[in-house]
Design an enzyme around this catalytic site. Sequence first.
Site, PDB file in Angstrom:
ATOM      1  N   SER B 175       0.840  -1.192   0.000  1.00  0.00           N
ATOM      2  CA  SER B 175       0.000   0.000   0.000  1.00  0.00           C
ATOM      3  C   SER B 175       0.885   1.256   0.000  1.00  0.00           C
ATOM      4  O   SER B 175       1.745   1.385  -0.868  1.00  0.00           O
ATOM      5  CB  SER B 175      -0.932  -0.041   1.211  1.00  0.00           C
ATOM      6  OG  SER B 175      -1.974   0.897   1.082  1.00  0.00           O
ATOM      7  N   ARG B 245     -11.994   6.418   9.848  1.00  0.00           N
ATOM      8  CA  ARG B 245     -11.464   5.058   9.835  1.00  0.00           C
ATOM      9  C   ARG B 245     -12.506   4.056   9.317  1.00  0.00           C
ATOM     10  O   ARG B 245     -12.183   3.128   8.587  1.00  0.00           O
ATOM     11  CB  ARG B 245     -11.029   4.664  11.244  1.00  0.00           C
ATOM     12  CG  ARG B 245     -10.519   3.247  11.381  1.00  0.00           C
ATOM     13  CD  ARG B 245      -9.268   3.003  10.563  1.00  0.00           C
ATOM     14  NE  ARG B 245      -8.636   1.743  10.908  1.00  0.00           N
ATOM     15  CZ  ARG B 245      -7.523   1.307  10.355  1.00  0.00           C
ATOM     16  NH1 ARG B 245      -6.923   2.003   9.403  1.00  0.00           N
ATOM     17  NH2 ARG B 245      -6.981   0.178  10.724  1.00  0.00           N
ATOM     18  N   ASP B 341      -8.558  -6.637  -4.774  1.00  0.00           N
ATOM     19  CA  ASP B 341      -8.197  -5.309  -4.245  1.00  0.00           C
ATOM     20  C   ASP B 341      -8.758  -4.245  -5.182  1.00  0.00           C
ATOM     21  O   ASP B 341      -8.311  -4.116  -6.317  1.00  0.00           O
ATOM     22  CB  ASP B 341      -6.669  -5.222  -4.161  1.00  0.00           C
ATOM     23  CG  ASP B 341      -6.174  -3.901  -3.553  1.00  0.00           C
ATOM     24  OD1 ASP B 341      -6.982  -2.982  -3.360  1.00  0.00           O
ATOM     25  OD2 ASP B 341      -4.960  -3.825  -3.266  1.00  0.00           O
ATOM     26  N   HIS B 374      -7.930  -5.262  -0.400  1.00  0.00           N
ATOM     27  CA  HIS B 374      -6.631  -4.620  -0.192  1.00  0.00           C
ATOM     28  C   HIS B 374      -5.930  -5.154   1.052  1.00  0.00           C
ATOM     29  O   HIS B 374      -4.711  -5.304   1.076  1.00  0.00           O
ATOM     30  CB  HIS B 374      -6.853  -3.111  -0.072  1.00  0.00           C
ATOM     31  CG  HIS B 374      -5.594  -2.317   0.018  1.00  0.00           C
ATOM     32  ND1 HIS B 374      -4.649  -2.316  -0.991  1.00  0.00           N
ATOM     33  CD2 HIS B 374      -5.093  -1.496   0.989  1.00  0.00           C
ATOM     34  CE1 HIS B 374      -3.636  -1.528  -0.638  1.00  0.00           C
ATOM     35  NE2 HIS B 374      -3.884  -1.024   0.556  1.00  0.00           N
ATOM     36  N   ASP B 375      -6.707  -5.435   2.082  1.00  0.00           N
ATOM     37  CA  ASP B 375      -6.167  -5.938   3.350  1.00  0.00           C
ATOM     38  C   ASP B 375      -5.362  -7.223   3.196  1.00  0.00           C
ATOM     39  O   ASP B 375      -4.592  -7.570   4.097  1.00  0.00           O
ATOM     40  CB  ASP B 375      -7.314  -6.222   4.329  1.00  0.00           C
ATOM     41  CG  ASP B 375      -7.271  -5.277   5.521  1.00  0.00           C
ATOM     42  OD1 ASP B 375      -6.479  -4.320   5.487  1.00  0.00           O
ATOM     43  OD2 ASP B 375      -8.036  -5.492   6.475  1.00  0.00           O
TER      44      ASP B 375
END
Lengths: 409, 409
Positions: B175, B245, B341, B374-375
Amino acid sequence: MSKDTTAEESPPDQSPRELRAAPASEADTPSSRVEKFGGDKALRLDSGTVLDPWQIAYETYGTLNEDRSNAILVCHALTGDQYVASPNPLTGKPGWWSLLVGPGKPVDTDRFFVICANVLGGCLGTTGPASTNPATGRRWGLDLPLVTIRDMVRAQAVLLDHLGIETLFSVVGGSMGGMQVLQWAVSYPERVFSAVPIAAAARHSSQNIAFHEVGRQAVMADPNWCGGRYFERGVRPSKGLAVARMAAHITYLSDPALHRKFGRNLQDREAITFGFDADFQIESYLRHQGMTFVDRFDPNSYLYVTRAMDYFDLAADFGGSLPRAFLHSPTRFCVMSFTSDWLFPTAESKAVVKALNAAAANVSFVEVESDRGHDAFLLDEPEMFRTVLGFLTGAAHARGIAPPAGGAA
Amino acid sequence: MSKDTTAEESPPDQSPRELRAAPASEADTPSSRVEKFGGDKALRLDSGTVLDPWQIAYETYGTLNEDRSNAILVCHALTGDQYVASPNPLTGKPGWWSLLVGPGKPVDTDRFFVICANVLGGCLGTTGPASTNPATGRRWGLDLPLVTIRDMVRAQAVLLDHLGIETLFSVVGGSMGGMQVLQWAVSYPERVFSAVPIAAAARHSSQNIAFHEVGRQAVMADPNWCGGRYFERGVRPSKGLAVARMAAHITYLSDPALHRKFGRNLQDREAITFGFDADFQIESYLRHQGMTFVDRFDPNSYLYVTRAMDYFDLAADFGGSLPRAFLHSPTRFCVMSFTSDWLFPTAESKAVVKALNAAAANVSFVEVESDRGHDAFLLDEPEMFRTVLGFLTGAAHARGIAPPAGGAA
């Protein structure tokens, strides 16, 4: 009530900006037509609570024919309203679907009688959290019971009874409007001759619930929200609602469309400023979207209507079986989706089509090629227009509705 | 500094919760090792401002070999920190990449000397908005000049000079960490033997800028933000940061993963409650993510680091040509992406690979099949681990780095 009648009812010297100064009044005494119900027309909600009295605000376009067979109900999306083809009294902007609905348009008001009602929980004249609670004389706020998509449809059905319309020629809507279309076909199959759910789904996905929850938390985190009692305090959680709208707005667009429209272009400057101003056009655009939204929408209404979408799960009442929801449906369906819509992706529409096929229902399906994301359903999308026109023309022929004067059947 | 040393330096009776009560101190006097620079090591930033003095906090793992040839710099993502493979002093949780980095892990600390530094603009010991401005004795707040990804990399380069490391065997990151990896290869090609950018991009997209802008607006909309001066006022914009968040967290996951993990499951209840509590598991999960984040991250830091990502555009210094950025690069690259992602989609990684190929650079590319969005780069993804291990093993052989005792080359 036609577009012209509405315009007549507004004092001629009252500009949209002046009206905007007191949007709250629209919640109780809308610029559009409104019907009040109570007593035996009290509304029993899914939550078990009864709304008595309640009211529903709506606009109509065109003329109901003698057979009362040419009525089309248009259902609006999350932040839409009854002004589908006439100017919004708060913004002065043209009706939100005037590309699709109007004289000579695919939903032809020279041929059809179009009704569009503000949803239950909304803020433009149908009972919602910004309306006055008759029991207290105060705004409902969070005292209003939660409403569901089925409750919205129930309220519309009472309105149609009142208007003397037994059967709808068609129900048309996109996004949350499409959810209502599907709910209409399930709740009142005999009253729906044809149905056009666009960019919708039979249930709200986990990701979509997540985005809604972020929006609600943004509103509730604003200290001016005051637990929903901002009207009494003379404040407004505008910052929170703007953030909610900004987050939601991203989900209405597509990555390619954002790239094409904004890319990394800078806003009125030659170079980045090394600060937190809106250096990029996309930032400026989003901030504008957030700011203009708070002028026309009630923050509590945003909580209620997003929650109604979250709760939507058509199969839940049928043991989790979507085909069972549509069993023996006499309705003709035209399901539509857009290739770049990631909020209500084509897979969701296909799940509806699959269930309709499994229920042996009459269904056609079109996936429109577009890079504009979910918002495409509100935009100039010729393939969508052609599809709606073709489908309604065929259905009108089957229903024996006369073509418009000078038009083809 | 090894994991054990860090643990020793914490008073044994000080629990993570107690440390959390005073996270601010981590900004100036971190639990990790820290180096202070000034004078001829002042940091000239892309904005034109000079930081003098400044400091950088970091952790190391393993042993630097005699040739000083086995150093790997790990670069962390937006809300990461230097605790890549040792417990975070605020949360007490294991290092954020301890699946990938450690003894016998793909980035093997028995073989390599691993360095991970808190980024410039961060809040765990490297100069950032929560640090004390030596000129005023107050927190920097928004007086700190904006920083860029290149500034972060500049600061790391000064640290490596100080540690006597001329050439990095590898730079690895996901990232925003991957952005730093790419920047390292462009800014200091002769110092980077190999580079592993994972789930990254050569520029931040319009959609990603949009999501960041929503997050920043959420923080700034919180009245406790106080224009960035919340420390002096004894408050904290926790609600705004939590909303930021939550929104960001959705973008780290994928629609299928959310569906698989949460679907429309209810949280500790049999039926919906017709209210605004967290009826759905996904809501409860998101709220938890928001709440725990504010315990460990500085709100102003969130503004700075998101802005640094927004500004990232590697080709911009090369007339918009990404291949020119990599021309004559001696570095071996291993680029990785994940199928699901959508924040840093494979297309972004492929654009990097295409540019590297056009520049005749040495590059391999792996798209890892994963539905975790993405994680995935932070999770147990065996194909990613195998790819990193294989690539580093081959590169180490080429570099002549001895295999670990008892291990294979």
